[in-house]
Design a protein around this motif. Structure first.
Motif, short mmCIF file in Angstrom:
data_model
loop_
_atom_site.label_atom_id
_atom_site.label_comp_id
_atom_site.label_asym_id
_atom_site.label_seq_id
_atom_site.Cartn_x
_atom_site.Cartn_y
_atom_site.Cartn_z
N PRO A 18 26.97 -14.92 -2.11
CA PRO A 18 26.15 -14.53 -1.47
C PRO A 18 25.79 -14.98 -0.08
CG PRO A 18 24.89 -15.72 -3.08
CD PRO A 18 26.53 -15.77 -3.00
N VAL A 19 25.47 -14.01 0.99
CA VAL A 19 25.33 -14.48 2.02
C VAL A 19 23.78 -14.65 2.45
CG1 VAL A 19 25.83 -14.00 4.66
CG2 VAL A 19 27.55 -13.63 2.89
N GLN A 20 23.54 -15.53 3.17
CA GLN A 20 22.03 -15.76 3.52
C GLN A 20 21.73 -15.27 5.02
OE1 GLN A 20 20.68 -19.55 2.95
NE2 GLN A 20 20.72 -19.46 0.51
N GLU A 21 20.90 -14.32 5.11
CA GLU A 21 20.86 -13.68 6.54
C GLU A 21 19.80 -14.71 7.24
OE1 GLU A 21 19.69 -9.63 6.36
OE2 GLU A 21 21.05 -9.27 4.85
N PRO A 22 20.14 -14.75 8.38
CA PRO A 22 19.41 -15.63 9.44
C PRO A 22 17.81 -15.17 9.49
CG PRO A 22 20.97 -14.60 10.71
CD PRO A 22 21.31 -14.27 9.23
N GLN A 23 17.06 -16.05 9.59
CA GLN A 23 15.57 -15.75 9.84
C GLN A 23 15.41 -15.01 11.19
OE1 GLN A 23 13.36 -15.94 7.42
NE2 GLN A 23 14.76 -16.73 6.07
N ARG A 24 14.71 -14.27 11.08
CA ARG A 24 14.33 -13.40 12.57
C ARG A 24 13.15 -14.00 13.29
NH1 ARG A 24 13.80 -7.12 12.21
NH2 ARG A 24 15.47 -7.05 13.72
N LYS A 25 13.25 -14.15 14.47
CA LYS A 25 12.28 -14.83 15.33
C LYS A 25 11.44 -13.48 15.87
CE LYS A 25 14.55 -18.91 16.00
NZ LYS A 25 15.26 -20.19 16.94
N ASP A 26 10.44 -13.41 15.75
CA ASP A 26 9.51 -12.27 16.10
C ASP A 26 8.69 -12.75 17.29
OD1 ASP A 26 8.99 -11.00 13.09
OD2 ASP A 26 10.86 -10.41 14.44
#
Length: 90
Positions: free
Chosen positions: A82-90
């Motif tokens: 499974p690939v962990q998606e990077p956290q978005r910086k809002d």
């Protein structure tokens, strides 16, 4: 009257002949006729071609049998992770 008057068409024809010349107009007419013939021939071939060549239906691929289940947390080479998606910086 208007644009459909025969006098207007005569003047327009004379201007076209003066601009292009009779030789270019003759070549243009023959080239146009040949291109229309080629288009019709291509359309007829296009209509006949799919009826002659139909690809065989696709065969479904059987699922690949995997090796015996490993203990959780261990991976087998080539096994998808499974690939962990990077956290978005809002």
């Amino acid at each position: 009257m208007g644009i459909f008057d025969w006098k207007h068409w005569i003047v327009l024809l004379v201007v076209v002949v003066l601009v292009f010349g009779t030789k270019k107009l003759k070549n243009f007419g023959s080239d146009l006729g040949e291109s229309i013939k080629g288009f019709r021939k291509a359309m007829n071939e296009e209509e006949n071609k799919p009826a002659e060549q139909t690809p065989p239906p696709a065969q479904p691929v059987p699922p690949v049998q995997s090796a015996p289940q490993q203990a959780q947390g261990q991976t087998i080479e080539g096994q998808a992770q499974p690939v962990q998606e990077p956290q978005r910086k809002d």
